[in-house]
Enzyme design. Structure first.
Site, PDB file in Angstrom:
ATOM      1  N   ASP A  86      -3.807  -5.148   1.003  1.00  0.00           N
ATOM      2  CA  ASP A  86      -4.016  -4.495   2.292  1.00  0.00           C
ATOM      3  C   ASP A  86      -5.372  -4.990   2.765  1.00  0.00           C
ATOM      4  O   ASP A  86      -6.400  -4.527   2.288  1.00  0.00           O
ATOM      5  CB  ASP A  86      -3.999  -2.980   2.125  1.00  0.00           C
ATOM      6  N   ASN A 125       0.883  -1.177   0.000  1.00  0.00           N
ATOM      7  CA  ASN A 125       0.000   0.000   0.000  1.00  0.00           C
ATOM      8  C   ASN A 125       0.915   1.220   0.000  1.00  0.00           C
ATOM      9  O   ASN A 125       1.591   1.502   0.996  1.00  0.00           O
ATOM     10  CB  ASN A 125      -0.920  -0.014   1.224  1.00  0.00           C
ATOM     11  N   ASP A 185       2.744   4.664   5.000  1.00  0.00           N
ATOM     12  CA  ASP A 185       2.553   4.101   6.346  1.00  0.00           C
ATOM     13  C   ASP A 185       2.587   2.560   6.334  1.00  0.00           C
ATOM     14  O   ASP A 185       2.569   1.944   7.396  1.00  0.00           O
ATOM     15  CB  ASP A 185       1.282   4.645   7.021  1.00  0.00           C
ATOM     16  N   HIS A 186       2.657   1.964   5.129  1.00  0.00           N
ATOM     17  CA  HIS A 186       2.765   0.497   5.003  1.00  0.00           C
ATOM     18  C   HIS A 186       4.130   0.094   4.444  1.00  0.00           C
ATOM     19  O   HIS A 186       4.727   0.831   3.654  1.00  0.00           O
ATOM     20  CB  HIS A 186       1.719  -0.038   4.026  1.00  0.00           C
ATOM     21  N   GLU A 189      -3.952   1.826  -2.930  1.00  0.00           N
ATOM     22  CA  GLU A 189      -4.040   3.287  -2.702  1.00  0.00           C
ATOM     23  C   GLU A 189      -3.106   4.065  -3.630  1.00  0.00           C
ATOM     24  O   GLU A 189      -2.366   4.940  -3.192  1.00  0.00           O
ATOM     25  CB  GLU A 189      -3.781   3.640  -1.232  1.00  0.00           C
ATOM     26  N   ASP A 235      -1.141  -6.479   5.983  1.00  0.00           N
ATOM     27  CA  ASP A 235      -0.840  -6.679   4.561  1.00  0.00           C
ATOM     28  C   ASP A 235      -0.396  -8.127   4.390  1.00  0.00           C
ATOM     29  O   ASP A 235       0.584  -8.563   5.002  1.00  0.00           O
ATOM     30  CB  ASP A 235       0.237  -5.695   4.117  1.00  0.00           C
ATOM     31  N   ASN A 287      -6.648  -4.816   5.793  1.00  0.00           N
ATOM     32  CA  ASN A 287      -7.235  -4.052   6.889  1.00  0.00           C
ATOM     33  C   ASN A 287      -7.850  -4.967   7.944  1.00  0.00           C
ATOM     34  O   ASN A 287      -8.890  -4.650   8.551  1.00  0.00           O
ATOM     35  CB  ASN A 287      -8.241  -3.019   6.369  1.00  0.00           C
TER      36      ASN A 287
END
Length: 256
Positions: free
Chosen positions: A145, A7, A246-247, A34, A217, A147
DNA sequence: ATGGTCGGGCGCCGA
């Protein structure tokens, strides 16, 4: 065959990171989430110069997914059959005889919200579709991802990240389990038992510095690929670079 | 960790 999921939280911002990482690790397939790019803005020419073909579907501001590959990319699909959705969260393609599915699972905001209900409906529809993909193709890797953090080893604080919290709630984990029950395996867990290996750290509150992360992930391999998994992991290095996503990338190596 | 930060895109939403 190295397959990764990352991501990037805006490919526009992270394109230099992606290019650097492709050069470093030379993955065969990369699933991006994203991207936040409309299709006419996707940097397919620049990636081709690095040896990667791409298939992508995006939109302005939110979502957007892509598959990059050093091999030819065939039979691209960007919509879940019988599930109308304007959000560009899914892309699948066949690469080197393996069906690659890339998911940007709905975040869900908070348990009980409309977005949470959408997350559960979305997961149900996607799971039905993946059952068909698996029946058709056999060798399938579902990357993304998710989540969802699979279990307590995948969160820094299980007291907080409990069965009523977003990303770890019982209903979300149940939805992931129903996908696994089709005959998929979390590649990382085939090779590693350790707790505290994370793929995402909130930008806020210096979470990365304190390793307050989650492993959300994932690379899921179908039964037919279980025995060719040689290793899997999270590559934290790009998270240390300036202006990171952030990933961090989650990867699996297959003896193919 | 109910948000202290990002990204997109210009006021505030989404993560």
């Amino acid at each position: 065959m190295k397959i990764a999921s990352w991501n990037v939280n805006s490919l526009n911002v992270r394109q230099p990171h992606l290019e650097e990482w492709l050069k470093m690790r030379q993955p065969d397939v990369v699933c991006l989430q994203e991207t936040k790019l409309e299709d006419h803005k996707f940097p397919d020419d620049a990636l081709l110069e690095l040896g990667y073909r791409s298939a992508f579907v995006g939109q302005k501001t939110y979502n957007g997914v892509a598959i990059l590959a050093r091999h030819k990319i065939d039979d691209v699909l960007t919509d879940v059959p019988d599930f109308a959705d304007e959000q560009r969260r899914v892309i699948a393609a066949t690469v080197n005889g393996v069906r690659i599915i890339n998911l940007y699972v709905v975040n869900g905001q908070d348990v009980g919200t409309d977005k949470y209900e959408y997350k559960l409906r979305w997961l149900e529809a996607v799971t039905r579709w993946i059952a068909d993909e698996k029946a058709k193709h056999g060798k399938v890797v579902v990357n993304g991802d998710f989540n969802i953090a699979p279990d307590d080893r995948d969160v820094h604080d299980p007291e907080t990240w409990n069965d009523s919290h977003i990303l770890t709630s019982a209903a979300e984990r149940g939805a992931l389990q129903r996908l696994l029950d089709l005959g998929f395996h979390d590649a990382f867990r085939l090779k590693h038992d350790d707790a505290g290996v994370f793929s995402w750290w909130d930008y806020r509150a210096a979470a990365y510095r304190r390793n307050l992360g989650l492993r959300i992930d994932l690379n899921l391999v179908s039964d037919a690929l279980r025995d060719v998994v040689t290793d899997a992991g999270i590559d934290r290095e790009p998270r240390d670079w300036e202006r990171p996503s952030d990933h961090a990338p989650a990867w699996v190596d297959l003896a193919l």
